[in-house]
Scaffold this motif. Sequence first.
Motif, short mmCIF file in Angstrom:
data_model
loop_
_atom_site.label_atom_id
_atom_site.label_comp_id
_atom_site.label_asym_id
_atom_site.label_seq_id
_atom_site.Cartn_x
_atom_site.Cartn_y
_atom_site.Cartn_z
N PHE A 5 -12.37 -2.31 19.09
CA PHE A 5 -12.04 -2.37 17.87
C PHE A 5 -12.86 -2.82 16.88
N PRO A 6 -12.95 -2.22 15.67
CA PRO A 6 -14.06 -2.75 14.75
C PRO A 6 -13.38 -3.95 13.95
N LYS A 7 -14.22 -4.49 13.46
CA LYS A 7 -13.85 -6.01 12.69
C LYS A 7 -13.05 -5.41 11.48
N TYR A 8 -11.72 -6.12 11.40
CA TYR A 8 -10.75 -5.56 10.83
C TYR A 8 -9.98 -6.83 10.03
N GLU A 9 -10.09 -6.69 8.79
CA GLU A 9 -9.72 -7.87 8.00
C GLU A 9 -8.47 -7.31 7.24
N PRO A 10 -7.16 -7.59 7.89
CA PRO A 10 -6.07 -6.95 7.18
C PRO A 10 -5.47 -7.61 6.03
N GLN A 11 -4.71 -7.10 5.07
CA GLN A 11 -4.15 -7.84 3.91
C GLN A 11 -2.87 -9.04 4.76
N LEU A 12 -3.06 -9.98 4.20
CA LEU A 12 -1.84 -10.89 4.89
C LEU A 12 -1.22 -11.64 3.61
N LYS A 13 -0.03 -12.06 3.68
CA LYS A 13 0.62 -12.76 2.84
C LYS A 13 1.72 -13.53 3.66
N THR A 14 2.33 -14.60 2.80
CA THR A 14 3.41 -15.38 3.33
C THR A 14 4.48 -15.12 2.28
N VAL A 15 5.72 -14.80 2.90
CA VAL A 15 7.03 -14.89 1.81
C VAL A 15 7.99 -15.65 2.55
N ASP A 16 8.53 -16.84 2.02
CA ASP A 16 9.53 -17.49 2.42
C ASP A 16 8.93 -18.25 3.96
N GLN A 17 7.73 -18.41 3.75
CA GLN A 17 7.10 -19.15 4.84
C GLN A 17 7.07 -18.51 6.06
N LYS A 18 7.28 -17.14 5.82
CA LYS A 18 6.81 -16.06 7.02
C LYS A 18 5.71 -15.30 7.05
N PRO A 19 4.76 -15.21 7.73
CA PRO A 19 3.70 -14.36 7.44
C PRO A 19 3.87 -12.96 7.53
N GLN A 20 3.13 -12.03 6.62
CA GLN A 20 3.38 -10.71 6.79
C GLN A 20 1.98 -9.88 6.61
N ILE A 21 1.95 -8.73 7.17
CA ILE A 21 0.74 -8.00 7.14
C ILE A 21 0.99 -6.78 6.67
N TRP A 22 0.01 -6.24 5.74
CA TRP A 22 0.12 -4.89 5.03
C TRP A 22 -0.04 -3.72 5.99
N CYS A 23 0.78 -2.76 6.25
CA CYS A 23 0.75 -1.70 7.22
C CYS A 23 -0.16 -0.49 6.63
N LEU A 24 -1.31 -0.18 7.44
CA LEU A 24 -2.02 0.82 6.82
C LEU A 24 -1.42 2.13 6.72
N VAL A 25 -0.50 2.57 7.52
CA VAL A 25 0.39 3.79 7.60
C VAL A 25 1.56 3.69 6.78
N ARG A 26 2.36 2.84 6.95
CA ARG A 26 3.43 2.73 6.32
C ARG A 26 3.40 2.37 4.79
N LYS A 27 2.25 1.63 4.56
CA LYS A 27 2.17 1.23 3.18
C LYS A 27 2.95 0.18 2.48
#
Length: 143
Positions: A5-27
């Motif tokens: 797997f190539p180096k990958y730095e996904p977009q991450l954020k926290t909402v209501d103290q729960k981590p979330q990741i941006w899905c590349l396909v589902r947008k």
Amino acid sequence: MNIQFPKYEPQLKTVDQKPQIWCLVRKKWIAFTKEEWVRQNWLNYLIEVMKYPASLIAVEKEIHLGELKKRVDILVYKNSAPWILIECKEQDVTLSEQTIKQILSYQIVLQTGVLIVSNGNDTNAFQINGAQIQQITQLPIYL
């Protein structure tokens, strides 16, 4: 199959103290779980390394197995037909006979040409030709 797997730095954020990741396909933002981490690395690999068109990749697509509703992790289409089916597991989950049975049950409905099971560290891939199944060591090129 050894996937680098190539180096990958996904977009991450926290909402209501729960981590979330941006899905590349589902947008959209998705709950950041261990399995989702593997799934997003696979999506990044398919799009960036293998150059599969993101528009032809479905994520968590619902299928029906008799009366049961199931969701397949990643499904790549080619010529409007299901082509590659990928079942993702958490990195600390060992790929087992149960994992193979799970993807084979999805295969009954989808009839893809390639099946892949992966926990991000270990990956098993199989080419399907009619009734013949053979293990493969690399993904097919998208032409």
